[in-house]
Scaffold this active site. Structure first.
Site, PDB file in Angstrom:
ATOM      1  CG  ASP A   1      -2.333   0.561   0.811  1.00  0.00           C
ATOM      2  OD1 ASP A   1      -2.397   1.767   0.496  1.00  0.00           O
ATOM      3  OD2 ASP A   1      -3.321  -0.193   0.816  1.00  0.00           O
TER       4      ASP A   1
ATOM      5  CG  HIS B   1      -4.584   1.875  -2.176  1.00  0.00           C
ATOM      6  ND1 HIS B   1      -4.643   2.520  -0.961  1.00  0.00           N
ATOM      7  CD2 HIS B   1      -5.874   1.805  -2.615  1.00  0.00           C
ATOM      8  CE1 HIS B   1      -5.898   2.810  -0.665  1.00  0.00           C
ATOM      9  NE2 HIS B   1      -6.667   2.404  -1.651  1.00  0.00           N
TER      10      HIS B   1
ATOM     11  CD  GLU C   1     -10.398   3.296  -0.994  1.00  0.00           C
ATOM     12  OE1 GLU C   1     -11.339   3.519  -0.207  1.00  0.00           O
ATOM     13  OE2 GLU C   1      -9.216   3.111  -0.618  1.00  0.00           O
TER      14      GLU C   1
END
Length: 634
Positions: free
Chosen positions: A203, A277, A354
């Protein structure tokens, strides 16, 4: 008379459910398919002979059983392949029992002998887990426990799982958890027959798996600056602050974890989260970015770098890989090659969630790609990336999986979808004929607060235990065969250590375990919570942390005509009494008892409450500032 009373009150689910737990003494989670309680009990002898076949696949089962029975009870345990006088028999069926499948078992406890039968070693292992829950709670102690009568109630159980995929996701990227801590997490989950550990390995805050062909992923990408407080609000680190917080798993560490999990019949699903990410990867190799200046980026330490407001999140710092850069696919081929060799599980999870696209919108390279490939939207740009990545994953002999955002620009032909933004994405994917794992925020996000935010580590949403227990993986409108199962997800932005990870996981992890193992029609919230309370004793014995949040009341307030507050308290657990004070003192059961909505005195500043069962406090003392309640009134 007690039995007659229960029969007369059978229409009252709550009374029957708690009565079942109290009367039978059984509190097995997840609830077995069929349980018949018999008269009598089995007394564990000081010298236990276990009969088990000599097949290599049985070694982890017998090793586990031997350790459990010799630790807290202090029994001497001998395992033999043939033992007519055995106290416990583990039997692999010579003729397959089709009803119980590969992970099911039958457990027979008689006064003189315990017999567990299964088609495969996994079934025997799960039968052993049920046996452990039939023993006294002290069986979970890591030390010898004296003055305990080690008995097992006589019972006949037939049991098998509803779903093959029964998982927990553990985010080890936001904060690094050691190899020993991951093993500890595995040991807790297998007690409830969970068989899939999804490791979120990469991440913006860290890259946690060694890739030998790309050493900077861990030498640079695995470390940031240690910060303590509310993650996501930290001040940007100064240039001279040491970047020593973090860590990674060597490939030997991964092999050890994979074997440890395998010995407990757990598969590990690796996740490499791309194209969003990906800040840790971009910091290590800035040429993977679309954005000039990426060579000045640093691994995030919890300082703000995304805007989450609005329908689409936007990035302050470009944390994405560039879909228009051929070097990105070469990079990913190297990563997936090594990951595929480390993890034997059939699937590799490649993230996809995302992904902020505002920097892509400004990129000349992305614009050229869109013209070349006939892509109309940024979602289609991500879909182009995902489809190429799917081919890379499949070229290594693995199946491709991603979060439900990968649906948006069009799914690749064989992609499996993990549905997290509710169940809508899973429904859409299943209707297109794709495999789905359900992990919706609505029921399974274990990072969410478990009771009122004044009593929990603050995050943007709440998820009570009773709501987790409502999790149903199969929507009515889809082919059930395409729903592989479900899992709970523990994101760790606000989880700094393994004790907090345990607190956030349990008991909600038990609710998820029962939802993916037990027959749908056997679920009952009051009965389940009665079992949960029995399991708390086991957690205490194991020294595993858990949340008592289910005992905390929920608060709701409206404003009276004179501006004061009228406050309603509700409990998700029945049979509790709530006592309260407004005078800044600490209430007990001699204080006013809540029976109906209460009006806060005009000048009061604080409401304190505590829950009791009978004359014993069972909940935590909760301090609620009235200013906080007032701020929630719209």
């Amino acid at each position: 008379m007690k039995k007659l009373s229960l029969l007369l009150c059978c229409c009252l689910v709550q009374a029957l459910s708690f009565g079942q737990v109290a009367q039978s003494g059984l509190s097995i989670i997840p609830e077995p398919v069929k349980t018949t309680r018999l008269a009598g009990q089995f007394l564990l002898p000081k010298s236990v002979i276990v009969e088990a076949g000599s097949q290599p696949e049985l070694a982890p089962v017998t090793s586990y059983l031997k350790k459990k029975l010799s630790t807290a009870p202090g029994s001497s345990v001998i395992v033999k392949s043939v033992a007519p006088t055995a106290s416990i028999r583990l039997v692999l069926n010579k003729t397959t029992d089709a009803a119980i499948g590969t992970e099911g078992y039958t457990l027979s406890v008689k006064a003189k002998k315990i017999v567990i039968r299964a088609n495969d070693a996994a079934g025997l292992f799960y039968g052993v887990q049920t046996l452990m829950q039939l023993l006294p709670a002290d069986i979970e102690s890591a030390q010898l426990v004296k003055n305990v009568k080690w008995t097992v109630p006589c019972v006949e159980i037939t049991d098998y799982p509803r779903f093959a995929w029964r998982g927990l996701m553990f985010d080890v990227a936001r904060h690094f958890f050691t190899k020993a801590e991951v093993k500890q997490y595995i040991d807790a989950m297998v007690k409830y027959k969970l068989n899939l550990l999804h490791l979120h390995l990469t991440d913006d805050e860290g890259w946690r798996v060694e890739i030998k062909s790309l050493p900077k992923l861990t030498s640079v990408g695995a470390y940031n600056v240690k910060k303590v407080g509310q993650f996501g609000t930290f001040t940007p680190p100064a240039a001279n602050e040491p970047r020593t917080y973090g860590g990674f798993y060597t490939q030997d560490d991964i092999r050890e974890l994979v074997q440890y999990a395998k010995d407990r019949f757990v598969n590990i699903l690796p996740e490499i989260d791309v194209p969003g990410h990906s800040l840790a990867a971009v910091v290590a190799y800035p040429e993977l970015s679309c954005t000039p200046g990426a060579d000045k980026y640093v691994v995030n330490s919890g300082e703000p770098f995304m805007n989450w407001d609005g329908p689409h999140n936007t990035a302050i710092v470009d944390n994405t890989l560039c879909p228009a850069n051929e070097n990105v696919y070469t990079f990913l081929d190297k990563v997936v090659t090594e990951v595929a060799q480390l993890f034997p599980f059939a699937y590799i999870h490649m993230g996809g969630d995302e992904c902020a696209k505002n920097f892509w919108e400004q990129s000349d390279a992305i614009k050229a790609l869109m013209v070349k490939e006939g892509l109309k939207t940024q979602q289609e740009v991500q879909s182009y990336f995902e489809k190429r990545l799917e081919k890379i994953v499949e070229s290594k002999g693995k199946k491709f999986m991603g979060w439900d955002e990968i649906i948006e620009g069009g799914l690749g032909p064989n992609a499996a979808v993990m549905s997290w933004r509710g169940i809508k994405g899973g429904i859409e994917a299943a209707k297109q004929g794709h495999e789905v794992v359900m992990s919706p925020t609505t029921f399974t996000y274990l990072d969410y607060m478990q009771s009122d935010r004044v009593n929990e580590t603050h995050i943007y949403a709440s998820l009570r235990l009773s709501k987790s227990y409502e999790f149903e993986p199969v929507p009515d409108s889809v082919d059930a065969k395409l729903i592989k199962g479900g899992q709970g997800n523990l994101w760790t932005e606000q989880v700094y250590n393994i004790r907090q990870a345990e607190y956030m996981t349990w008991p909600r992890g038990m609710a998820i375990a029962e939802s993916v193992w037990s027959p749908k029609e056997k679920k009952s919230w009051p009965y389940f919570f009665g079992k949960v309370e029995k399991q708390f004793d086991r957690f205490n014995a194991a020294e595993t942390k858990y949340a008592p949040s289910a005992y905390d009341p929920s608060f709701n307030a409206i404003r009276n005509a004179d501006g004061t507050l009228k406050i309603t308290l509700t409990n998700e657990v029945d049979g509790l009494d709530t006592y309260y004070s407004f005078d800044n003192s600490f209430p007990d059961n001699f204080y006013p008892k809540y029976t109906q909505p209460i009006d806060a005195p005009k000048d009061a500043t604080t409401l304190r409450v505590i829950t009791y069962r009978g004359k014993k406090p069972i909940g935590r003392m909760v301090t609620m500032p009235l200013s906080e309640l007032s701020s929630r009134i719209k």
